[in-house]
Write an enzyme that holds these catalytic residues in place. Structure first.
Site, PDB file in Angstrom:
ATOM      1  N   GLU A 148       0.823  -1.215   0.000  1.00 43.95           N
ATOM      2  CA  GLU A 148       0.000   0.000   0.000  1.00 43.95           C
ATOM      3  C   GLU A 148       0.858   1.267   0.000  1.00 43.95           C
ATOM      4  O   GLU A 148       0.326   2.373   0.130  1.00 43.95           O
ATOM      5  CB  GLU A 148      -0.922   0.015   1.225  1.00 43.95           C
ATOM      6  N   HIS A 171      -3.837   3.011   8.404  1.00 47.47           N
ATOM      7  CA  HIS A 171      -4.989   2.238   7.937  1.00 47.47           C
ATOM      8  C   HIS A 171      -5.174   1.049   8.872  1.00 47.47           C
ATOM      9  O   HIS A 171      -4.220   0.350   9.188  1.00 47.47           O
ATOM     10  CB  HIS A 171      -4.766   1.740   6.504  1.00 47.47           C
ATOM     11  N   HIS A 173      -8.543  -1.759  10.826  1.00 51.74           N
ATOM     12  CA  HIS A 173      -9.857  -2.380  10.659  1.00 51.74           C
ATOM     13  C   HIS A 173     -10.659  -2.324  11.964  1.00 51.74           C
ATOM     14  O   HIS A 173     -10.849  -3.361  12.615  1.00 51.74           O
ATOM     15  CB  HIS A 173      -9.693  -3.851  10.238  1.00 51.74           C
ATOM     16  N   HIS A 243     -14.570  -2.478   5.009  1.00 48.72           N
ATOM     17  CA  HIS A 243     -13.134  -2.765   5.031  1.00 48.72           C
ATOM     18  C   HIS A 243     -12.442  -2.168   6.267  1.00 48.72           C
ATOM     19  O   HIS A 243     -11.961  -2.918   7.117  1.00 48.72           O
ATOM     20  CB  HIS A 243     -12.501  -2.245   3.728  1.00 48.72           C
TER      21      HIS A 243
HETATM   22 ZN   LIG Z   1      -7.179  -3.189   5.127  1.00 46.84          ZN
END
Ligand SMILES: [Zn+2]
Length: 298
Positions: A148, A171, A173, A243
């Site tokens: 990423e 990032h 979850h 997500h």
């Molecule tokens: Zn992810």
């Protein structure tokens, strides 16, 4: 259990366990970029601390999530002179504002729970080269950055272009926020923001821009990266449908705090629903009063 019987059972010896407990995150036999650099060490320790929180919160299963931090402000002449320890690698995009910048990036396939103990073995420091479209790893080990990386660096490029003081992107979850993203009614613009703000006054105070919404896109896709970049002009945290979240902040702790505050509100909402009622929430007047009292932007 004695260390001898542990060895017999194939478990780690007490010596290696002790090393883990001591939180040793540089190889004792090699020099770490963190040695004699207290400010940089502190910044990396913050990353490790946040990685631990992501894991403890249940937001970072397996190798889920990413952290990328612009550490250029902590880079001295000695770091600028460090040789590359990797080949020159293409970023995949040209990012003109990142020329000469340095980033700490989580390694590809690495786990947050490991990064929490050993940040320099589960991530690396990279230097963006003068062509602004490639990089090299300079420390401590040749740990390949996350897949990423292009989308994270694109956000950092945009932040510098705007003159933003933000240096960190995260990032992860978060369970409750992802759960709420499975309902279309929460995905209308600012519906979720207003629910979350109204659960507890501090949420509006500490996450004053609210929560942006990105409709489902394939993970790692250009479409997801582009939509995220646009939404981050209006929000510090955006929710990727079904997500996770992507957050930006002054540093990694600031980015984490905003996710944490929103997640707390989501928990309160869900707890109320689990008790069988729709939570009343603060009124629009009370929310407006918050904005006036704390000089909030929205
Ligand atoms: Zn992810």
């Amino acid at each position: 259990m004695s260390s001898e019987s542990r060895e017999k059972s194939g478990r780690p010896t007490s010596t290696s366990e002790t090393k883990d407990i001591k939180n040793t995150y540089y190889l004792e036999t090699m020099t770490s970029i963190l040695e004699n650099r207290a400010a940089l060490r502190e910044e990396i320790e913050k990353i490790a601390e946040v990685a631990g929180y992501l894991w403890q919160n249940g937001w970072a299963e397996r190798n889920g999530g990413n952290i990328t931090v612009n550490i250029t402000a902590f880079v001295d002449k000695g770091i600028r002179e460090l040789p590359a320890i990797s080949e020159v690698k293409p970023i995949g995009v040209t990012l003109p504002h990142l020329k000469g910048c340095y980033f700490y990036c989580k390694g590809t396939g690495k786990r947050m729970r490991d990064l929490a103990r050993q940040p320099m073995r589960n991530g690396s420091v990279i230097r963006i080269l003068d062509d602004c479209s490639s990089y090299v790893i300079i420390a401590d080990e040749a740990v390949m950055p996350t897949s990423e990386l292009p989308s994270h660096l694109t956000v950092h490029n945009h932040l510098i272009e705007k003159g933003s003081p933000y240096t960190a992107t995260v990032h992860t979850h978060p369970i409750e926020l992802v759960a709420m993203s499975h309902s279309k009614k929460f995905l209308e613009k600012d519906v979720l923001t207003n629910i979350l703000w109204s659960m507890i006054p501090e949420t509006k105070a500490f996450c004053p821009l609210g929560l942006g919404i990105i409709p489902y896109q394939l993970p790692g896709s250009v479409e997801l990266a582009d939509a995220t970049l646009r939404e981050l002009d209006d929000y510090d945290v955006v929710l990727w449908e079904k997500h996770g979240v992507f957050a930006q902040g002054l540093d990694v702790m600031d980015a984490f705090d905003q996710i944490d505050v929103l997640s707390k509100s989501a928990k309160i909402y869900i707890n109320a629903r689990c008790m069988g009622f729709e939570p009343e929430g603060m009124s629009q007047e009370q929310l407006k009063e918050m904005s006036a009292a704390f000089n909030l932007p929205k």
